[in-house]
Design a protein around this motif. Sequence first.
Motif, PDB file in Angstrom:
ATOM      1  N   GLY A   5      27.625  13.455 -14.490  1.00  0.00           N
ATOM      2  CA  GLY A   5      26.325  13.537 -15.148  1.00  0.00           C
ATOM      3  C   GLY A   5      25.109  13.617 -14.226  1.00  0.00           C
ATOM      4  O   GLY A   5      24.257  14.499 -14.397  1.00  0.00           O
ATOM      5  N   PRO A   6      24.994  12.719 -13.245  1.00  0.00           N
ATOM      6  CA  PRO A   6      23.768  12.715 -12.431  1.00  0.00           C
ATOM      7  C   PRO A   6      23.515  14.048 -11.723  1.00  0.00           C
ATOM      8  O   PRO A   6      22.386  14.568 -11.752  1.00  0.00           O
ATOM      9  CB  PRO A   6      24.024  11.584 -11.425  1.00  0.00           C
ATOM     10  CG  PRO A   6      24.963  10.662 -12.137  1.00  0.00           C
ATOM     11  CD  PRO A   6      25.860  11.562 -12.944  1.00  0.00           C
ATOM     12  N   ARG A  52      14.346  18.679 -23.369  1.00  0.00           N
ATOM     13  CA  ARG A  52      13.003  18.202 -22.959  1.00  0.00           C
ATOM     14  C   ARG A  52      12.437  19.091 -21.851  1.00  0.00           C
ATOM     15  O   ARG A  52      11.248  19.420 -21.846  1.00  0.00           O
ATOM     16  CB  ARG A  52      13.082  16.740 -22.485  1.00  0.00           C
ATOM     17  CG  ARG A  52      13.274  15.739 -23.611  1.00  0.00           C
ATOM     18  CD  ARG A  52      13.053  14.304 -23.129  1.00  0.00           C
ATOM     19  NE  ARG A  52      14.038  13.881 -22.144  1.00  0.00           N
ATOM     20  CZ  ARG A  52      15.172  13.240 -22.447  1.00  0.00           C
ATOM     21  NH1 ARG A  52      15.471  12.941 -23.704  1.00  0.00           N
ATOM     22  NH2 ARG A  52      16.017  12.898 -21.504  1.00  0.00           N
ATOM     23  N   ALA A  63      18.204  16.065 -22.355  1.00  0.00           N
ATOM     24  CA  ALA A  63      17.346  16.187 -21.166  1.00  0.00           C
ATOM     25  C   ALA A  63      16.943  17.652 -20.948  1.00  0.00           C
ATOM     26  O   ALA A  63      15.773  17.948 -20.670  1.00  0.00           O
ATOM     27  CB  ALA A  63      18.075  15.640 -19.940  1.00  0.00           C
ATOM     28  N   TYR A 118      30.362  10.123 -16.757  1.00  0.00           N
ATOM     29  CA  TYR A 118      29.458   9.310 -15.943  1.00  0.00           C
ATOM     30  C   TYR A 118      29.493   9.696 -14.469  1.00  0.00           C
ATOM     31  O   TYR A 118      28.528   9.461 -13.750  1.00  0.00           O
ATOM     32  CB  TYR A 118      29.783   7.826 -16.155  1.00  0.00           C
ATOM     33  CG  TYR A 118      29.517   7.443 -17.579  1.00  0.00           C
ATOM     34  CD1 TYR A 118      28.223   7.196 -17.994  1.00  0.00           C
ATOM     35  CD2 TYR A 118      30.531   7.429 -18.525  1.00  0.00           C
ATOM     36  CE1 TYR A 118      27.934   6.914 -19.312  1.00  0.00           C
ATOM     37  CE2 TYR A 118      30.256   7.153 -19.852  1.00  0.00           C
ATOM     38  CZ  TYR A 118      28.957   6.893 -20.236  1.00  0.00           C
ATOM     39  OH  TYR A 118      28.679   6.644 -21.544  1.00  0.00           O
ATOM     40  N   GLU A 160      16.177   8.351 -17.562  1.00  0.00           N
ATOM     41  CA  GLU A 160      15.942   9.084 -18.819  1.00  0.00           C
ATOM     42  C   GLU A 160      17.248   9.259 -19.592  1.00  0.00           C
ATOM     43  O   GLU A 160      17.264   9.202 -20.825  1.00  0.00           O
ATOM     44  CB  GLU A 160      15.283  10.445 -18.558  1.00  0.00           C
ATOM     45  CG  GLU A 160      16.126  11.355 -17.695  1.00  0.00           C
ATOM     46  CD  GLU A 160      15.685  12.820 -17.722  1.00  0.00           C
ATOM     47  OE1 GLU A 160      14.993  13.230 -18.653  1.00  0.00           O
ATOM     48  OE2 GLU A 160      16.065  13.548 -16.780  1.00  0.00           O
ATOM     49  N   MET A 161      18.375   9.465 -18.878  1.00  0.00           N
ATOM     50  CA  MET A 161      19.649   9.639 -19.584  1.00  0.00           C
ATOM     51  C   MET A 161      20.189   8.305 -20.081  1.00  0.00           C
ATOM     52  O   MET A 161      20.821   8.227 -21.133  1.00  0.00           O
ATOM     53  CB  MET A 161      20.666  10.334 -18.687  1.00  0.00           C
ATOM     54  CG  MET A 161      20.372  11.819 -18.519  1.00  0.00           C
ATOM     55  SD  MET A 161      21.476  12.637 -17.347  1.00  0.00           S
ATOM     56  CE  MET A 161      23.010  12.673 -18.266  1.00  0.00           C
ATOM     57  N   THR A 184      27.234   3.150 -13.739  1.00  0.00           N
ATOM     58  CA  THR A 184      26.948   4.574 -13.536  1.00  0.00           C
ATOM     59  C   THR A 184      25.723   4.743 -12.643  1.00  0.00           C
ATOM     60  O   THR A 184      24.979   3.797 -12.397  1.00  0.00           O
ATOM     61  CB  THR A 184      26.640   5.300 -14.876  1.00  0.00           C
ATOM     62  OG1 THR A 184      25.285   5.039 -15.268  1.00  0.00           O
ATOM     63  CG2 THR A 184      27.572   4.855 -15.987  1.00  0.00           C
ATOM     64  N   LYS A 185      25.538   5.978 -12.197  1.00  0.00           N
ATOM     65  CA  LYS A 185      24.343   6.309 -11.406  1.00  0.00           C
ATOM     66  C   LYS A 185      23.457   7.253 -12.200  1.00  0.00           C
ATOM     67  O   LYS A 185      22.712   8.064 -11.620  1.00  0.00           O
ATOM     68  CB  LYS A 185      24.760   6.961 -10.088  1.00  0.00           C
ATOM     69  CG  LYS A 185      25.518   6.015  -9.159  1.00  0.00           C
ATOM     70  CD  LYS A 185      25.704   6.654  -7.786  1.00  0.00           C
ATOM     71  CE  LYS A 185      26.194   5.658  -6.760  1.00  0.00           C
ATOM     72  NZ  LYS A 185      27.567   5.210  -7.039  1.00  0.00           N
ATOM     73  N   LEU A 186      23.521   7.174 -13.502  1.00  0.00           N
ATOM     74  CA  LEU A 186      22.714   8.062 -14.337  1.00  0.00           C
ATOM     75  C   LEU A 186      21.227   7.758 -14.146  1.00  0.00           C
ATOM     76  O   LEU A 186      20.846   6.595 -13.987  1.00  0.00           O
ATOM     77  CB  LEU A 186      23.067   7.874 -15.812  1.00  0.00           C
ATOM     78  CG  LEU A 186      24.455   8.344 -16.255  1.00  0.00           C
ATOM     79  CD1 LEU A 186      24.698   7.961 -17.704  1.00  0.00           C
ATOM     80  CD2 LEU A 186      24.605   9.846 -16.074  1.00  0.00           C
ATOM     81  N   PRO A 187      20.382   8.798 -14.203  1.00  0.00           N
ATOM     82  CA  PRO A 187      18.938   8.550 -14.120  1.00  0.00           C
ATOM     83  C   PRO A 187      18.444   7.813 -15.371  1.00  0.00           C
ATOM     84  O   PRO A 187      19.087   7.861 -16.425  1.00  0.00           O
ATOM     85  CB  PRO A 187      18.344   9.953 -14.044  1.00  0.00           C
ATOM     86  CG  PRO A 187      19.391  10.868 -14.572  1.00  0.00           C
ATOM     87  CD  PRO A 187      20.711  10.222 -14.307  1.00  0.00           C
ATOM     88  N   ALA A 215      23.441  13.368 -23.686  1.00  0.00           N
ATOM     89  CA  ALA A 215      22.226  12.995 -22.964  1.00  0.00           C
ATOM     90  C   ALA A 215      21.761  14.165 -22.096  1.00  0.00           C
ATOM     91  O   ALA A 215      20.554  14.402 -21.956  1.00  0.00           O
ATOM     92  CB  ALA A 215      22.481  11.753 -22.111  1.00  0.00           C
TER      93      ALA A 215
END
Lengths: 269, 102
Positions: B25-26, B67, B64, B22, A119-120, A114-117, B60
């Motif tokens: 998400g970003p 936060r 986030a 996935y 923090e995630m 994945t390319k999740l940041p 997630a």
Amino acid sequence: MSAENDYAVELKGVTFKRGARSIFNNVDIRIPRGKVTGIMGPSGCGKTTLLRLIAAQLKPSAGEVWVNGQNLPRLSRSELFDMRKQMGVLFQSGALFTDLDVFENVAFPLRVHTKLPDEMIRDIVLMKLQAVGLRGAIELMPDELSGGMKRRVALARAIALDPQILMYDEPFVGQDPIAMGVLVRLIRLLNDALGITSIVVSHDLAETASIADYLFVVGDGQVLGQGTPKELMNSDNPRIRQFMQGTPDGPVPFHYPAPDYRDDLLGGR
Amino acid sequence: MSEASVSLGANGELRLAGVLDYSTGPALRAEGQALVRRSESSEVVLDCSAVEKSSSVGLALLLAFMRDAKAAGKNARLRGLPADMRQIAQVSELLELLPQEA
């Protein structure tokens, strides 16, 4: 066949050979979706090979392996890469990376796929470790963990990408009774709460029969029997009964084929 | 490739929609963060009622955004948590950390 049918995995007429030796010979297996299915049989009967065929780590010599509506032997490399994201495997050894801590072991598939940041990724790693009860072990290295803890970390890693199919290779081997109970509970919880299809490959009869909704008994390259644990316990087939009741001798002989003992010891050499 | 979006509703709520996974998400993370910053309301309502499907990524994202809200000195509340997100939250013992609307 659609991805929405009742079977998450279907093996149709699968033959697998190593050299001239057939590990599986024209085998048909259908794994029901959303259930816990046990694949049982004596050590060395090819159970792990079966798992690797489903995980597309091996190609059958003949036959079809359908997973979620796709015939694996026909998929391209990139299609297989995507398909593997839908499958989690808990290997017998746990197979943790020994030079990475618990956090990075669980984060690994998220970083690769994945390319999740960051923090995630951290959120998801903490969620998965909380599910297996090991969030507090995040900074430990694998060699600081007990065998049972290693397997739970490996389980957290196996569910990191929310797989639809989760495969367990001999999950109970070498586990003390408490760790075994924890694993049985986790397998059932993940299956029922998340709607995962679970495949448990094992020779541990009591644990597997206690957790599985459906069982296959394999041996001699064939499916010897299938049914609910109760049906198999009451099977008329002497080979299945021998396995289910754990008797050392029966149609599956205690002795591996050997030359005559007397000749071997006392015969003229 | 899945489709999803995050937008600011009429009453300042952060509306998540589509498939949270996935692949989506970003971008959702970055867009949502900007929207929380821009929002002028004193509370951030995270509205999930238009979410079609979600993996752990959806949770997630909620964490986030919670936060982000906290950093901006705002309260956060969840609305319309769908069944699949609730199940994942339950397995990860997350439900009690998520402030849901009654």
